[in-house]
Design a protein around this motif. Structure first.
Motif, mmCIF file in Angstrom:
data_model
loop_
_atom_site.group_PDB
_atom_site.id
_atom_site.type_symbol
_atom_site.label_atom_id
_atom_site.label_comp_id
_atom_site.label_asym_id
_atom_site.label_seq_id
_atom_site.Cartn_x
_atom_site.Cartn_y
_atom_site.Cartn_z
ATOM 1 N N MET A 60 0.878 -1.134 0.040
ATOM 2 C CA MET A 60 -0.080 -0.109 -0.059
ATOM 3 C C MET A 60 0.635 1.288 0.141
ATOM 4 N N VAL A 61 0.546 2.215 -0.977
ATOM 5 C CA VAL A 61 1.145 3.500 -1.061
ATOM 6 C C VAL A 61 0.246 4.135 -0.160
ATOM 7 N N THR A 62 1.032 5.099 0.818
ATOM 8 C CA THR A 62 0.143 6.058 1.316
ATOM 9 C C THR A 62 1.006 7.257 2.042
ATOM 10 N N HIS A 63 0.188 8.229 2.338
ATOM 11 C CA HIS A 63 1.008 9.507 2.918
ATOM 12 C C HIS A 63 0.815 9.641 4.139
ATOM 13 N N ASP A 64 -0.366 8.727 4.929
ATOM 14 C CA ASP A 64 -0.808 8.656 6.332
ATOM 15 C C ASP A 64 0.062 7.991 7.370
ATOM 16 N N PRO A 65 0.682 8.550 8.283
ATOM 17 C CA PRO A 65 1.267 7.737 9.109
ATOM 18 C C PRO A 65 0.525 6.867 10.140
ATOM 19 N N VAL A 66 -0.639 7.184 10.194
ATOM 20 C CA VAL A 66 -1.679 6.269 10.881
ATOM 21 C C VAL A 66 -1.878 5.166 10.018
ATOM 22 N N GLN B 267 7.854 10.759 12.590
ATOM 23 C CA GLN B 267 9.471 11.195 12.655
ATOM 24 C C GLN B 267 10.234 10.976 11.419
ATOM 25 N N ARG B 268 10.220 9.757 10.795
ATOM 26 C CA ARG B 268 10.887 9.429 9.841
ATOM 27 C C ARG B 268 10.514 10.179 8.617
ATOM 28 N N MET B 269 9.164 10.690 8.282
ATOM 29 C CA MET B 269 8.846 11.066 7.248
ATOM 30 C C MET B 269 9.345 12.812 7.379
ATOM 31 N N THR B 270 9.560 13.410 8.663
ATOM 32 C CA THR B 270 9.753 14.610 8.616
ATOM 33 C C THR B 270 11.114 14.664 8.571
ATOM 34 N N ALA B 271 11.981 13.599 8.732
ATOM 35 C CA ALA B 271 13.396 13.564 8.330
ATOM 36 C C ALA B 271 13.673 13.454 6.788
ATOM 37 N N LEU B 272 12.785 12.906 6.169
ATOM 38 C CA LEU B 272 12.898 12.504 4.558
ATOM 39 C C LEU B 272 12.420 13.775 3.905
ATOM 40 N N SER B 273 11.761 14.422 4.387
ATOM 41 C CA SER B 273 11.083 15.513 3.800
ATOM 42 C C SER B 273 12.141 16.849 3.623
ATOM 43 N N ALA B 274 13.328 16.649 4.528
ATOM 44 C CA ALA B 274 14.198 17.490 4.345
ATOM 45 C C ALA B 274 15.305 17.170 3.219
ATOM 46 N N ILE B 275 15.334 15.978 2.849
ATOM 47 C CA ILE B 275 15.984 15.647 1.580
ATOM 48 C C ILE B 275 15.602 16.350 0.481
ATOM 49 N N PRO B 276 16.362 17.272 -0.374
ATOM 50 C CA PRO B 276 15.684 17.777 -1.452
ATOM 51 C C PRO B 276 15.577 16.810 -2.712
#
Length: 252
Positions: free
Chosen positions: A198-204, A234-243
């Motif tokens: 499943m592809v998702t954007h939702d951490p829940v 938390q992991r998504m927040t870190a990844l979002s910082a990667i250009p």
């Protein structure tokens, strides 16, 4: 570990040519064990939907190999790939994609008809019962809630007994309560042996999975097992910082 339902080996997908070429997937290799629930996440432009499309045989990679069981999808003709998707793969999307003039029973039986087989009423009702909608078999989409329509779409995906069920943001159009109902159904099916990607954007939503795979800029960026929503966020927040180099063209 269980035998792999899906294997990717150095899968690359590029769009365009020359100076305008963009790589949406870059040498991605991974195994998806049978009977597991895998969520794929990443920031916008990470290539997660491209990964799903290549893995499900909806798109062909530029390089590398994709295996469903022991079948190399990259070696199949378009005709054989179409037959494989009908017989061995199920799909659930954010849009329910039900035919409005057909009842729930008729919508669920449609993949069997497309495969050249007249569906038995008992098997269609059985899969509707699995998603808690046997009593709605005679209702049309306009007579059902969004959550019920998505459960009909889920039943339609399951009626062919697919080896792998792919979901592309399957709860994206649902409210939080209805999303939990659909995710609980998916979790129950995995516990009974179904393989789900499943592809998702939702951490829940991702927290219902056994494993979360993270992508950024077309590359694998680690994974989490038995994830919590907080860990995923938390992991998504870190990844979002990667250009991102692919955000202009890569599906997310």
């Amino acid at each position: 570990m269980n035998q792999a339902a899906v294997r990717l080996r150095s899968v690359t997908r590029s769009y365009g040519t020359g100076d305008n070429a963009v790589t949406a997937l870059d040498q991605v290799s991974l195994d998806i064990p049978r009977g597991t629930f895998t969520a794929v996440m990443g920031p916008s432009g990470s290539g997660k939907s491209t990964l799903l499309q290549c893995t499900a045989g909806l798109d062909r990679p530029t390089g590398g190999q994709v295996f469903l069981g022991e079948t190399d999808l990259t070696r199949l003709s378009e005709k054989k790939l179409t037959l494989l998707r009908r017989r061995r793969i199920g799909f659930v999307f954010q849009a329910f994609n039900l035919l409005p003039a057909l009842t729930a029973e008729q919508n669920v039986g449609l993949p069997l008809r497309l495969a050249g087989r007249r569906p038995r009423r008992s098997e269609v009702l059985n899969v509707l019962e699995q998603v808690g909608l046997r009593e709605r078999a005679g209702h049309r989409p306009s007579e059902m809630s969004g959550g019920q329509q998505q459960r009909v779409a889920l039943a339609r995906a399951l009626v062919t007994k697919p080896e792998v069920l792919f979901g592309d943001e399957p709860t994206g159009a649902l409210d939080s309560t209805t999303s939990r109902e659909v995710l609980t159904l998916l979790r129950t099916m995995v516990d009974r042996g179904q393989t789900v990607i499943m592809v998702t954007h939702d951490p829940v939503a991702a927290s219902y999975a056994d494993r979360v795979l993270f992508l950024a800029d077309g590359k694998a960026q680690g994974e989490l097992y038995a994830p919590t929503a907080e860990q995923v966020a938390q992991r998504m927040t870190a990844l979002s910082a990667i250009p991102s180099k692919t955000s202009a063209v890569a599906s997310c």
